[in-house]
Design a protein around this motif. Structure first.
Motif, PDB file in Angstrom:
ATOM      1  N   SER A  68       0.826  -1.209   0.000  1.00 35.44           N
ATOM      2  CA  SER A  68       0.000   0.000   0.000  1.00 35.44           C
ATOM      3  C   SER A  68       0.860   1.258   0.000  1.00 35.44           C
ATOM      4  O   SER A  68       0.541   2.245  -0.664  1.00 35.44           O
ATOM      5  N   THR A  69       1.972   1.220   0.724  1.00 38.69           N
ATOM      6  CA  THR A  69       2.879   2.368   0.748  1.00 38.69           C
ATOM      7  C   THR A  69       3.681   2.449  -0.545  1.00 38.69           C
ATOM      8  O   THR A  69       3.866   3.527  -1.118  1.00 38.69           O
ATOM      9  N   ARG A  70       4.129   1.294  -1.005  1.00 43.23           N
ATOM     10  CA  ARG A  70       4.986   1.258  -2.186  1.00 43.23           C
ATOM     11  C   ARG A  70       4.265   1.765  -3.424  1.00 43.23           C
ATOM     12  O   ARG A  70       4.843   2.447  -4.261  1.00 43.23           O
ATOM     13  N   TYR A  71       2.995   1.423  -3.564  1.00 46.54           N
ATOM     14  CA  TYR A  71       2.239   1.835  -4.741  1.00 46.54           C
ATOM     15  C   TYR A  71       1.285   2.985  -4.444  1.00 46.54           C
ATOM     16  O   TYR A  71       0.399   3.283  -5.238  1.00 46.54           O
ATOM     17  N   HIS A  72       1.449   3.618  -3.263  1.00 50.38           N
ATOM     18  CA  HIS A  72       0.638   4.773  -2.892  1.00 50.38           C
ATOM     19  C   HIS A  72      -0.847   4.454  -2.974  1.00 50.38           C
ATOM     20  O   HIS A  72      -1.632   5.154  -3.605  1.00 50.38           O
ATOM     21  N   ILE A  73      -1.200   3.356  -2.345  1.00 52.31           N
ATOM     22  CA  ILE A  73      -2.604   2.936  -2.343  1.00 52.31           C
ATOM     23  C   ILE A  73      -3.094   2.863  -0.904  1.00 52.31           C
ATOM     24  O   ILE A  73      -2.427   2.324  -0.038  1.00 52.31           O
ATOM     25  N   SER A  92      11.848  10.620 -11.318  1.00 55.22           N
ATOM     26  CA  SER A  92      12.629   9.450 -10.911  1.00 55.22           C
ATOM     27  C   SER A  92      11.775   8.412 -10.192  1.00 55.22           C
ATOM     28  O   SER A  92      12.123   7.231 -10.146  1.00 55.22           O
ATOM     29  N   SER A  93      10.644   8.865  -9.619  1.00 57.24           N
ATOM     30  CA  SER A  93       9.809   7.925  -8.878  1.00 57.24           C
ATOM     31  C   SER A  93       9.211   6.866  -9.795  1.00 57.24           C
ATOM     32  O   SER A  93       8.935   5.747  -9.367  1.00 57.24           O
ATOM     33  N   TRP A  94       8.996   7.235 -11.061  1.00 53.12           N
ATOM     34  CA  TRP A  94       8.458   6.263 -12.004  1.00 53.12           C
ATOM     35  C   TRP A  94       9.450   5.133 -12.260  1.00 53.12           C
ATOM     36  O   TRP A  94       9.062   3.991 -12.480  1.00 53.12           O
ATOM     37  N   PHE A  95      10.727   5.470 -12.235  1.00 57.69           N
ATOM     38  CA  PHE A  95      11.759   4.444 -12.420  1.00 57.69           C
ATOM     39  C   PHE A  95      11.679   3.416 -11.293  1.00 57.69           C
ATOM     40  O   PHE A  95      11.659   2.207 -11.533  1.00 57.69           O
ATOM     41  N   TRP A  96      11.618   3.903 -10.048  1.00 62.36           N
ATOM     42  CA  TRP A  96      11.557   2.995  -8.906  1.00 62.36           C
ATOM     43  C   TRP A  96      10.216   2.282  -8.829  1.00 62.36           C
ATOM     44  O   TRP A  96      10.129   1.148  -8.343  1.00 62.36           O
ATOM     45  N   CYS A  98       8.595   1.201 -11.433  1.00 58.92           N
ATOM     46  CA  CYS A  98       8.737   0.073 -12.364  1.00 58.92           C
ATOM     47  C   CYS A  98       9.644  -1.014 -11.784  1.00 58.92           C
ATOM     48  O   CYS A  98       9.382  -2.213 -11.954  1.00 58.92           O
ATOM     49  N   ILE A  99      10.706  -0.581 -11.098  1.00 59.92           N
ATOM     50  CA  ILE A  99      11.606  -1.553 -10.470  1.00 59.92           C
ATOM     51  C   ILE A  99      10.852  -2.381  -9.438  1.00 59.92           C
ATOM     52  O   ILE A  99      11.006  -3.611  -9.358  1.00 59.92           O
ATOM     53  N   ASN A 100      10.010  -1.711  -8.650  1.00 61.54           N
ATOM     54  CA  ASN A 100       9.228  -2.423  -7.639  1.00 61.54           C
ATOM     55  C   ASN A 100       8.257  -3.410  -8.269  1.00 61.54           C
ATOM     56  O   ASN A 100       8.035  -4.502  -7.741  1.00 61.54           O
ATOM     57  N   ILE A 101       7.683  -3.025  -9.385  1.00 63.96           N
ATOM     58  CA  ILE A 101       6.772  -3.939 -10.077  1.00 63.96           C
ATOM     59  C   ILE A 101       7.521  -5.189 -10.528  1.00 63.96           C
ATOM     60  O   ILE A 101       7.044  -6.317 -10.355  1.00 63.96           O
ATOM     61  N   LEU A 102       8.717  -5.000 -11.084  1.00 69.55           N
ATOM     62  CA  LEU A 102       9.510  -6.143 -11.540  1.00 69.55           C
ATOM     63  C   LEU A 102       9.904  -7.042 -10.370  1.00 69.55           C
ATOM     64  O   LEU A 102       9.874  -8.275 -10.482  1.00 69.55           O
ATOM     65  N   ILE A 103      10.260  -6.424  -9.248  1.00 71.27           N
ATOM     66  CA  ILE A 103      10.616  -7.211  -8.065  1.00 71.27           C
ATOM     67  C   ILE A 103       9.425  -8.028  -7.587  1.00 71.27           C
ATOM     68  O   ILE A 103       9.544  -9.223  -7.271  1.00 71.27           O
ATOM     69  N   ASP A 104       8.253  -7.391  -7.553  1.00 73.66           N
ATOM     70  CA  ASP A 104       7.064  -8.101  -7.078  1.00 73.66           C
ATOM     71  C   ASP A 104       6.646  -9.214  -8.034  1.00 73.66           C
ATOM     72  O   ASP A 104       6.167 -10.268  -7.600  1.00 73.66           O
ATOM     73  N   ILE A 105       6.821  -8.979  -9.322  1.00 69.92           N
ATOM     74  CA  ILE A 105       6.521 -10.038 -10.288  1.00 69.92           C
ATOM     75  C   ILE A 105       7.415 -11.246 -10.023  1.00 69.92           C
ATOM     76  O   ILE A 105       6.953 -12.395 -10.017  1.00 69.92           O
ATOM     77  N   PHE A 106       8.689 -10.981  -9.778  1.00 69.79           N
ATOM     78  CA  PHE A 106       9.619 -12.074  -9.483  1.00 69.79           C
ATOM     79  C   PHE A 106       9.226 -12.789  -8.193  1.00 69.79           C
ATOM     80  O   PHE A 106       9.201 -14.027  -8.134  1.00 69.79           O
TER      81      PHE A 106
END
Length: 216
Positions: A68-73, A92-96, A98-106
């Motif tokens: 919820s914090t990571r995706y501002h929800i 720059s927040s958009w970069f991180w 996307c990185i968080n999305i990739l980490i969560d997908i993994f």
């Protein structure tokens, strides 16, 4: 080397036949043996995957809790709605993001299935039956090398399959490895079938020694 006595002829309709059919997911065969290694060694080996999976489970839980914090929800637990927070974000927040999305997908695509398999298999087996002086071990031909062997011509596949059986039931190999460590090439350890096998032994339907070094 496999002997004729290692190949079990199981009567159709027998409890053992029903057990094998229940846990046959299409791989068509099983190898069983009795693990007589010391309990202390079994516990020590078990702690390796247990620790590894505990770390992964902790990471999965942390990623889920902090979502919820990571995706501002903001999650409204009682209403069941999700509302985005509206606030300006630096580029720059958009970069991180996307990185968080990739980490969560993994985490959820690769780590979660591993933890789930461990909990429902190895861990549940230990919870139900603990560590025993003599343990029933089932293996099935779904190991890491199965995919590459399936691509071989029929004659080469049969030769490789036969060699894998000889390797899997080698007396020295079985005497020096705990059940968990008998995963080898073509063969992986099956955890659900032993639970039913223990029940057959406890009910007096099958003797424990029946499961020693057998090919089905």
């Amino acid at each position: 080397m496999a002997q004729p006595s290692n190949f079990r002829d199981v009567p159709i309709g027998s409890p053992v036949y029903s057990l094998l059919c229940k846990y046959d997911t299409g791989h068509g065969s099983f190898i069983t043996h009795l693990d007589r290694m010391p309990i202390s060694m079994k516990v020590g080996i078990f702690l390796i995957p247990f620790t590894f999976n505990t770390i992964m489970a902790t990471l999965i839980a942390w990623r889920a809790i902090s979502a919820s914090t990571r995706y501002h929800i903001t999650a409204f637990l009682f209403v069941g709605e999700l509302m985005p927070k509206h606030k300006a974000e630096p580029p720059s927040s958009w970069f991180w993001f996307c990185i968080n999305i990739l980490i969560d997908i993994f985490v959820y695509q690769f780590m979660f299935p591993v933890v789930k398999k461990f909990v429902l298999g190895h861990l549940w087996l230990r919870i139900r039956w603990g560590f025993r002086p003599i343990e029933i071990v089932f293996r099935k031909p779904t190991g890491l090398r199965r995919g590459s062997l399936n691509k071989l011509p029929p004659d080469e596949f049969q030769l490789a399959y036969t060699q894998s059986i000889f390797q899997a039931i080698d007396p020295n190999f079985l005497k020096t490895n705990v059940g968990y460590n008998t995963r080898i090439g073509f063969w992986s350890v099956e955890y659900e079938a032993p639970m039913s096998a223990y029940s057959l032994v406890e009910d007096g339907i099958v003797d424990l020694e029946y499961w020693d070094v057998s090919i089905y």
